[in-house]
Design an enzyme around this catalytic site. Structure first.
Site, PDB file in Angstrom:
ATOM      1  N   LEU A 182       0.865  -1.187   0.000  1.00  0.00           N
ATOM      2  CA  LEU A 182       0.000   0.000   0.000  1.00  0.00           C
ATOM      3  C   LEU A 182       0.896   1.230   0.000  1.00  0.00           C
ATOM      4  CD1 LEU A 182      -3.111   0.564   0.521  1.00  0.00           C
ATOM      5  CD2 LEU A 182      -2.495   0.858   2.924  1.00  0.00           C
ATOM      6  N   HIS A 183       0.807   2.053  -1.038  1.00  0.00           N
ATOM      7  CA  HIS A 183       1.636   3.259  -1.007  1.00  0.00           C
ATOM      8  C   HIS A 183       1.109   4.405  -1.846  1.00  0.00           C
ATOM      9  CE1 HIS A 183       2.945   1.677  -4.874  1.00  0.00           C
ATOM     10  NE2 HIS A 183       3.408   2.875  -5.144  1.00  0.00           N
ATOM     11  N   ARG A 184       0.013   4.198  -2.611  1.00  0.00           N
ATOM     12  CA  ARG A 184      -0.478   5.293  -3.475  1.00  0.00           C
ATOM     13  C   ARG A 184      -0.867   6.495  -2.640  1.00  0.00           C
ATOM     14  NH1 ARG A 184       0.822   4.698  -7.938  1.00  0.00           N
ATOM     15  NH2 ARG A 184       1.008   2.531  -8.437  1.00  0.00           N
ATOM     16  N   ASP A 214      -2.158  -1.782  -3.970  1.00  0.00           N
ATOM     17  CA  ASP A 214      -2.536  -0.663  -4.835  1.00  0.00           C
ATOM     18  C   ASP A 214      -1.438  -0.386  -5.854  1.00  0.00           C
ATOM     19  OD1 ASP A 214      -0.622   0.551  -3.225  1.00  0.00           O
ATOM     20  OD2 ASP A 214      -1.961   2.086  -2.429  1.00  0.00           O
TER      21      ASP A 214
END
Ligand code: UD1
Length: 384
Positions: free
Chosen positions: A217-219, A295
């Site tokens: 998860l990093h967006r 993501d």
């Protein structure tokens, strides 16, 4: 800028983690071509932490870059501008036959733009992917890079129609397959067993094959808004009560969790939080996972190639083939939909999927063949 000398190299550009898996097979195929294609490598330094950067170079056998611009982090404008400013003198000095960029990160657009303004041909690997969501910085990078590219290599069939709609000439587009999957197939045999990675980071030794999910998860859209980040982590914590979630955490996500005081959501009974892991560790984790939540763009493709069910925590995907033919389900960030998707995979095993056309490990060789032909045809342009 004066024309490039005969035999001038193709200058390949990388900047951020997802670029490394894409450039490795391209450089290898160029060097192994008969005769070899002249190539040099430039790293912008967009990613610089060893765990985001040098360990990937080592694992993937990427040669040391000939140039490193060491730009580091910044706002999009500052980072893009700094890359452009530092790239220009290198281009002036080197006069390459072309600049080859991959993917959709800020380094991709920045270097393509400098080259195009100097009439140096731009080659884009992974062209034509579209989420049609301009709120995503990568979408802006993709659209603009494709507009100023002279040769466009695509990974999936829909990409050609996207490009033609935007006025790109059909003869510039080459459907060659997916270089990221070249790297996956080449390295699968060396993947670090998941149990080793988990044990090394203090995870339960009983967490064996198929007994865990993997989360990335990093967006910015998911992690920069505290309410959204809280909702996603809450949903995944609930899923984590059904299946433990191994979570290699991107530096941006760690910073946001700390900043917004959300660390208490990371219940150790549900999550096993790891630092960013290397490529061979990540491959091992994905391969052994019951499912992957992500993501990321590339992970949607890698899970499809591995046949592992993927739940994509975004409202859309620029890689629709992974949902149409592969194992991907795009669910967005609604906690109920996330939980329902996980539940469905645990009950039914999820989509079986099939590997898309030309994701066969030979995309980079096709690229090298097109480049050879293109260089020969353009030789007349080059100064003897
Ligand atoms: C970039 C790409 C994204 C890709 C992601 C993979 C763009 C627009 N985005 O996003 O498409 O999926 O890489 O990782 O180019 N940081 C570190 N160490 C590093 C690099 C970054 O700590 O080595 C921190 C920085 O403080 C920065 C944050 O992570 O604030 C974000 O880094 P940045 O390069 O801006 O973009 P990513 O979010 O990594």
């Amino acid at each position: 800028m004066p024309p490039s000398p005969a035999g001038a190299p193709i200058l390949c550009v990388v900047g951020a983690r997802p670029n490394f898996m894409k450039i490795a097979p391209v450089i290898r195929a160029m060097r192994e071509a008969n005769p070899p294609l002249p190539v040099k490598l430039l790293h912008t330094g967009q990613h610089y932490d060893p765990e985001m950067n040098s360990q990937y170079f080592r694992a993937l056998g990427i040669p040391d870059p000939d140039f490193n611009l060491e730009v580091g982090s910044g706002t999009h404008a500052a980072q893009t501008a700094e890359i452009m400013r530092r790239f220009e003198p290198v281009l002036d000095r080197e006069r390459p036959a072309a600049v080859l960029v991959v993917g959709d990160v800020n380094s991709t657009l920045a270097c393509a733009l400098v080259a195009a303004k100097k009439c140096v041909p731009v080659i884009h690997v992974e062209a034509g992917l579209r989420s049609y969501d301009r709120a995503m910085p990568e979408e802006v990078n993709r659209v603009l890079t494709d507009q100023i590219s002279d040769l466009l290599f695509t990974t999936e069939k829909n990409a050609r129609a996207n490009l033609l709609r935007e006025g790109i000439a059909g003869e510039a587009i080459h459907f060659v397959g997916n270089v990221m999957i070249d790297t996956l197939r080449r390295n699968l045999g060396q993947a670090v067993p998941a149990g080793e990675t988990i044990a090394r980071h203090g995870g339960a030794p009983a967490l064996g094959e198929g007994a865990f999910a993997v989360l990335t998860l990093h967006r910015p859209a998911n992690v920069d808004d505290p309410a959204r980040l809280r909702a996603i982590l809450g949903a995944i914590a609930a899923a984590g009560r059904r299946i433990r979630v191994v979570f290699p955490m991107h530096p941006r996500t760690r910073a946001r969790i700390d900043e917004h005081g959300l660390a208490e959501l990371l219940d150790p009974a549900a999550f096993l939080v790891l630092p960013p892991v290397g490529y061979l560790e990540m491959l091992g984790l994905m391969r052994a996972a019951r499912l992957v939540l992500t993501d990321s763009g590339g992970i949607q493709e890698e899970t499809t190639a591995l046949g592992v069910p993927c739940v994509t925590l975004r409202e859309n995907t620029e890689r629709p083939i992974t949902a149409e033919e592969g194992t991907n389900t795009v669910v967005g960030h609604d906690p109920r939909r996330i939980l329902a998707a996980v539940e469905d995979i645990l009950l039914t095993g999820g989509k079986a999927g099939r590997v898309p056309e030309l994701w066969d490990g030979r995309a980079a060789q096709r690229i090298a063949a097109v480049l050879r032909d293109w260089l020969d045809r353009n030789a007349a342009r080059l100064v003897a």
